[in-house]
Design a protein around this motif. Structure first.
Motif, PDB file in Angstrom:
ATOM      1  N   TYR A 217      12.889 -20.057  27.479  1.00 22.61           N
ATOM      2  CA  TYR A 217      11.770 -18.971  27.627  1.00 22.61           C
ATOM      3  C   TYR A 217      11.731 -18.401  26.041  1.00 22.61           C
ATOM      4  O   TYR A 217      12.649 -18.334  25.399  1.00 22.61           O
ATOM      5  N   PRO A 218      10.540 -17.820  25.943  1.00 17.52           N
ATOM      6  CA  PRO A 218      10.179 -17.167  24.822  1.00 17.52           C
ATOM      7  C   PRO A 218      11.205 -16.033  24.215  1.00 17.52           C
ATOM      8  O   PRO A 218      11.492 -15.216  25.291  1.00 17.52           O
ATOM      9  N   VAL A 219      11.722 -15.854  23.104  1.00 23.55           N
ATOM     10  CA  VAL A 219      12.551 -14.989  22.605  1.00 23.55           C
ATOM     11  C   VAL A 219      11.855 -13.922  21.535  1.00 23.55           C
ATOM     12  O   VAL A 219      11.258 -14.436  20.592  1.00 23.55           O
ATOM     13  N   ASP A 220      11.675 -12.739  21.876  1.00 19.82           N
ATOM     14  CA  ASP A 220      11.076 -11.852  21.033  1.00 19.82           C
ATOM     15  C   ASP A 220      12.025 -11.365  19.767  1.00 19.82           C
ATOM     16  O   ASP A 220      12.980 -10.917  20.189  1.00 19.82           O
ATOM     17  N   VAL A 221      11.889 -11.409  18.544  1.00 20.90           N
ATOM     18  CA  VAL A 221      12.519 -11.274  17.500  1.00 20.90           C
ATOM     19  C   VAL A 221      12.327 -10.002  16.860  1.00 20.90           C
ATOM     20  O   VAL A 221      11.194 -10.040  16.408  1.00 20.90           O
ATOM     21  N   LEU A 222      13.157  -9.015  16.719  1.00 20.12           N
ATOM     22  CA  LEU A 222      12.775  -7.579  16.212  1.00 20.12           C
ATOM     23  C   LEU A 222      13.885  -7.746  15.129  1.00 20.12           C
ATOM     24  O   LEU A 222      14.890  -8.085  14.913  1.00 20.12           O
ATOM     25  N   TYR A 223      13.184  -7.284  13.703  1.00 21.09           N
ATOM     26  CA  TYR A 223      14.081  -7.028  12.666  1.00 21.09           C
ATOM     27  C   TYR A 223      14.459  -5.504  12.358  1.00 21.09           C
ATOM     28  O   TYR A 223      13.591  -4.596  12.354  1.00 21.09           O
ATOM     29  N   ARG A 224      15.593  -5.091  12.277  1.00 21.12           N
ATOM     30  CA  ARG A 224      16.238  -3.703  12.229  1.00 21.12           C
ATOM     31  C   ARG A 224      17.192  -3.813  11.207  1.00 21.12           C
ATOM     32  O   ARG A 224      18.463  -3.782  11.282  1.00 21.12           O
TER      33      ARG A 224
ATOM     34  N   GLU B  64      12.916 -14.638  29.736  1.00 18.02           N
ATOM     35  CA  GLU B  64      12.325 -14.254  28.409  1.00 18.02           C
ATOM     36  C   GLU B  64      13.235 -13.142  27.900  1.00 18.02           C
ATOM     37  O   GLU B  64      14.211 -12.339  28.700  1.00 18.02           O
ATOM     38  N   GLY B  65      13.539 -13.138  26.532  1.00 14.68           N
ATOM     39  CA  GLY B  65      14.829 -12.159  25.955  1.00 14.68           C
ATOM     40  C   GLY B  65      14.261 -11.658  24.892  1.00 14.68           C
ATOM     41  O   GLY B  65      13.119 -11.796  24.121  1.00 14.68           O
ATOM     42  N   THR B  66      15.100 -10.862  24.282  1.00 16.54           N
ATOM     43  CA  THR B  66      14.895 -10.130  23.116  1.00 16.54           C
ATOM     44  C   THR B  66      16.035 -10.138  22.301  1.00 16.54           C
ATOM     45  O   THR B  66      17.245  -9.956  22.586  1.00 16.54           O
ATOM     46  N   CYS B  67      15.819 -10.344  20.734  1.00 16.06           N
ATOM     47  CA  CYS B  67      16.925 -10.561  19.800  1.00 16.06           C
ATOM     48  C   CYS B  67      16.664  -9.292  18.602  1.00 16.06           C
ATOM     49  O   CYS B  67      15.495  -9.473  18.133  1.00 16.06           O
ATOM     50  N   ILE B  68      17.549  -8.477  18.567  1.00 15.29           N
ATOM     51  CA  ILE B  68      17.531  -7.769  17.421  1.00 15.29           C
ATOM     52  C   ILE B  68      18.222  -8.148  16.306  1.00 15.29           C
ATOM     53  O   ILE B  68      19.669  -8.265  16.450  1.00 15.29           O
ATOM     54  N   ARG B  69      17.757  -8.405  15.142  1.00 18.45           N
ATOM     55  CA  ARG B  69      18.435  -8.674  14.096  1.00 18.45           C
ATOM     56  C   ARG B  69      18.760  -7.622  13.157  1.00 18.45           C
ATOM     57  O   ARG B  69      17.651  -7.105  12.722  1.00 18.45           O
ATOM     58  N   LEU B  70      20.072  -7.402  12.653  1.00 13.82           N
ATOM     59  CA  LEU B  70      20.179  -6.396  11.803  1.00 13.82           C
ATOM     60  C   LEU B  70      20.053  -6.742  10.248  1.00 13.82           C
ATOM     61  O   LEU B  70      20.743  -6.523   9.450  1.00 13.82           O
ATOM     62  N   PHE B  71      18.869  -7.193  10.045  1.00 13.97           N
ATOM     63  CA  PHE B  71      18.590  -7.491   8.745  1.00 13.97           C
ATOM     64  C   PHE B  71      16.943  -7.956   8.529  1.00 13.97           C
ATOM     65  O   PHE B  71      16.444  -8.050  10.017  1.00 13.97           O
ATOM     66  N   SER B  72      16.516  -8.158   7.517  1.00 13.74           N
ATOM     67  CA  SER B  72      15.178  -7.934   7.430  1.00 13.74           C
ATOM     68  C   SER B  72      14.541  -9.577   7.405  1.00 13.74           C
ATOM     69  O   SER B  72      15.385 -10.328   7.395  1.00 13.74           O
ATOM     70  N   GLU B  73      13.182  -9.639   7.936  1.00 16.78           N
ATOM     71  CA  GLU B  73      12.661 -10.773   7.889  1.00 16.78           C
ATOM     72  C   GLU B  73      12.610 -11.574   6.561  1.00 16.78           C
ATOM     73  O   GLU B  73      13.070 -12.870   6.580  1.00 16.78           O
TER      74      GLU B  73
END
Ligand code: CDP
Ligand code: MG
Length: 720
Positions: free
Chosen positions: A242-249, A405-414
């Motif tokens: 399923y699509p994963v929403d990637v957020l950069y923090r 569907e999921g969400t991933c938070i990356r603790l670094f920038s794009e």
């Protein structure tokens, strides 16, 4: 008793693979001796019974997974080819369903289906999962073997194990005769063990035409595996994702190690809160669990503490790493039983591809992993925390798109993401080749330059590796492994450091040398901030040893141990700050020391010399031991502040060292680091006479004054 050749062939084909070869040999010898023939017949009977216990009568059920859907095609490929490369997304069913497909093919009766995993934790959990799916208890049809522990019986057909176990088996089962199938799982990880296995298997294939091999991998560089095995067919199974929403923090850009570590912990907490908030705003109860990727065990423990103390409603915090007890590990895999609310699983990269934690809807990725890496520059092997590759980061985010569907938070920038390397290098590219050669010698894998590696190492580096092993006395002039070499192969640290430990056991100074060696395996715990050079130097000078940077570590260790026992964790942090020490690295130092200590205890079982004595050792004992690993890092003072070292290298002492002032006639250095000039870091005064005993093969004796002989590029010492 007599058989026609045909009867004999039928009999042999019906018995277990491992016995066939044995019986064949017995029968050959039996021409001279009736008794042996009778014995062979007995063996055939036993062997046939063994096979009969393992018939695949039960119907096998397959869960609804991408692999199950492509079963026919996979079955066909396996039966028609000796080697098959199978790739697919994590969670598509490679690991759990392939052994079942093999059983359905009638495999696993005459020999075992061997199934390797890179990690102990995975070997065990995968085994119990497959056992469950086959409705048997662990240790019956499905068993596992890891170091110090096995659950395999004579009804076992599928044997899970770490790749290290299978490699060790090659020593006494040269053609891996007990296996009918080998599944090399997670081959994309390209650890040394996997590379050794891929080479070894390639070599035995012509002699084992009945052996089936399946290489499984994430969808990374598949052609390479196929080419290695004479263009073996590749089957690619696309997962249902399923699509994963990637957020950069991204975290703050900070300098000090400790600040960075604290910032990371805060970043994790903020990300957890953001995700829980997201759920709440959408007016839903918890929809799924959170998986957090961290670099290592201590970071996991720290984050777990922080999350448990934080005011988060109805969450269950679950760490996951190899050293946990079985019960604790199981809690992660048994969802629902006794868990309330959202589960937060904190894991090392074990959950990246090799384990599937059920019910994950959110991922938080620190973007870091602890990687073993050899620096050609400083010539030491270390375990630094590094930024993971793009492929790894994508694997990690993919873990939350399994159920919905999921969400991933990356603790670094794009931006940071795209600046990273695409893949992680194979371990053989990151390891001191001396260590690789030594392992190959101890595993009896034969000549490294002829070994069929997937990525053969450069000849230049191989020669360097042998040179170092010779210097350490681990191989002789014929490149055969020596007693020291055997001992060294048991120590999973840089060979130079390992050599020091061995010598220390002989010189009764293991206590000091273990402290020093673990300090050399990590980054220097002393902080020297740009703007506070003088203040930090002053603090560091309090325990500095005038002639040896190595003993400075011992002094620091003893001082810190006293504080550690007297102070609370918070006070200890403050103490570190005030004294310009990194709290994180001090802890890493202790962790490394503890691991080395455990290994020495294991070695002690066979060699009673490996004891840490309480009474302090002499300067000579400690430095003689260290020198055993640093013979080619010795230097003799020249004009000015220059030193002449091995192979005609000229170097300077690192001015930050207290030994710099004294500038002794002879020194040794832990590292020779090339910057604008060649600098010796971590130095001590030595007596050249010590080198004579340690390296008679490197030292020439018939001169009266210590000097360097240019032509031979060797240390030439005083004859007393
Ligand atoms: O090896 P691969 O990543 O392709 O998949 P797998 O490990 O065989 O897992 C297939 C599926 O089985 C996963 O998606 C999980 O849903 C399930 N599974 C599980 O629930 N519990 C386990 N211990 C292992 C697998
Ligand atoms: Mg798998």
């Amino acid at each position: 008793m007599s058989f026609t050749p045909r009867q004999l062939n039928t009999l042999l084909s019906e018995c277990r693979i491992a016995d066939r070869f044995k019986i064949r040999r017995m029968i050959d010898r039996a021409r001279k001796d009736e008794k042996i023939l009778a014995h062979a017949a007995e063996k055939i009977d036993e062997s046939i019974q063994w096979v009969e216990k393992r018939t695949n009568r039960d119907e096998i059920h397959y869960p609804d997974l991408p692999i199950s859907a492509r079963r026919d095609e996979i079955t066909k490929a396996i039966s028609e080819n000796q080697v098959v490369v199978l790739a697919g997304e994590t969670g598509s069913g490679k690991t759990t369903q392939l052994p079942k497909i093999c059983l359905d093919l009638g495999l696993g009766c005459k020999g075992l289906i061997g199934h390797t995993q890179p990690r102990r934790l995975a070997a065990r959990t995968v085994a119990s999962r497959i056992a469950e799916e086959l409705n048997t208890t662990l240790g019956d049809r499905v068993g596992y073997q890891v170091r110090f522990h096995d659950q395999v019986s004579d009804t076992t057909q599928v044997k899970l194990m770490t790749d290290g176990i299978l490699l060790a088996e090659t020593k006494h089962d040269r053609f891996l005769e007990q296996y009918e199938v080998l599944i090399i799982d997670e081959a994309h990880e390209r650890s040394l063990n996997i590379d050794f296995l891929l080479g070894y298997i390639k070599r035995i294939l012509p002699k084992r035409p009945d052996l089936k091999v399946i290489i499984t991998s994430a969808t990374i560089d598949l052609e390479r595996f196929s080419k290695h095995f004479n263009d073996a067919p590749i089957i690619e199974v696309s997962g249902r994702t399923y699509p994963v929403d990637v957020l950069y923090r991204p975290l703050h850009e900070l300098e000090g190690e400790d600040e960075k570590a604290i910032d990371m912990q805060q970043g994790i907490l903020a990300a957890v809160e953001e995700l829980l908030d997201m759920e709440r705003k959408q007016g839903r109860g918890p929809q799924g669990d959170i998986l957090i990727f961290l670099p290592g065990e201590s970071e996991i423990r720290e984050a777990a503490d922080l999350l448990r103390k934080a005011d988060l409603k109805s969450v269950d915090v679950l760490p996951l790493y190899a050293r946990l007890s079985l019960a604790e590990q199981n809690r992660v895999f048994q969802r629902g039983k006794g868990s309330v609310g959202t589960r937060i699983v904190l894991s090392t990269n074990v959950a990246e591809t090799s384990l599937t934690v059920p019910g994950i809807k959110y991922v938080i990725d620190t973007g870091l992993a602890r990687v073993s890496r050899y620096s050609y520059r400083s010539k030491v092997q270390r375990l630094p925390v590094e930024a993971i590759s793009q492929a790894s980061a994508n694997q990690r985010s993919g873990r939350c798109g399994r159920v919905s569907e999921g969400t991933c938070i990356r603790l670094f920038s794009e931006e940071d993401f795209f600046s990273r390397p695409e893949f992680t290098d194979a371990e053989i590219r990151r390891t001191n080749l001396a260590a690789v050669i030594l392992q190959m010698l101890s595993l009896k894998l034969g000549d490294i330059s002829e070994f069929p590696f997937v990525d053969p190492p450069d000849n230049r580096y191989i020669n360097d590796g042998f040179k170092l092993l010779q210097e350490l006395g681990a191989v002789d002039s014929k490149r055969h492994i020596t007693r020291i070499g055997w001992q060294l192969s048991k120590l999973p640290i840089d060979p130079r450091l390992g050599r020091m430990v061995i010598e220390a056991s002989r010189n009764n100074c293991l206590r000091e040398v273990l402290i020093i060696v673990s300090a050399l395996s990590i980054q220097d715990p002393r902080e020297r901030p740009q703007d506070k050079r003088q203040a930090s130097d002053e603090k560091h000078r309090l325990y500095a040893h005038e002639e040896s940077d190595f003993l400075t570590f011992v002094n620091l260790w003893d001082l810190y141990e006293e504080q550690r026992q007297a102070l609370s964790q918070n006070q200890l942090r403050k103490y570190c700050l005030k004294n310009f020490l990194s709290y994180m690295r001090m802890r890493e130092w202790r962790d490394t020391h503890r691991q080395l200590h455990i290994i020495c205890k294991e070695i002690k079982e066979q060699d009673s010399k490996f004891i840490e004595r309480e009474e302090p050792a002499s300067y000579e004992a400690v430095h003689r031991s260290l020198l055993a690993g640093l013979l080619s890092h010795m230097g003799f003072k020249q004009e000015g502040k220059e030193y002449l070292g091995a192979r005609n290298r000229r170097f300077f002492l690192f001015p930050g060292s207290i030994v710099y002032k004294k500038a002794p006639k002879w020194v040794m250095a832990a590292e020779l680091v090339e910057t604008s000039q060649l600098y010796a870091r971590c130095i001590a005064k030595v007596d050249p006479v010590w080198a004579e005993k340690l390296g008679p093969h490197l030292v020439k004796k018939n001169y009266s004054e210590p000097h360097w002989e240019k032509k031979r590029s060797e240390v030439v010492a005083t004859e007393h």
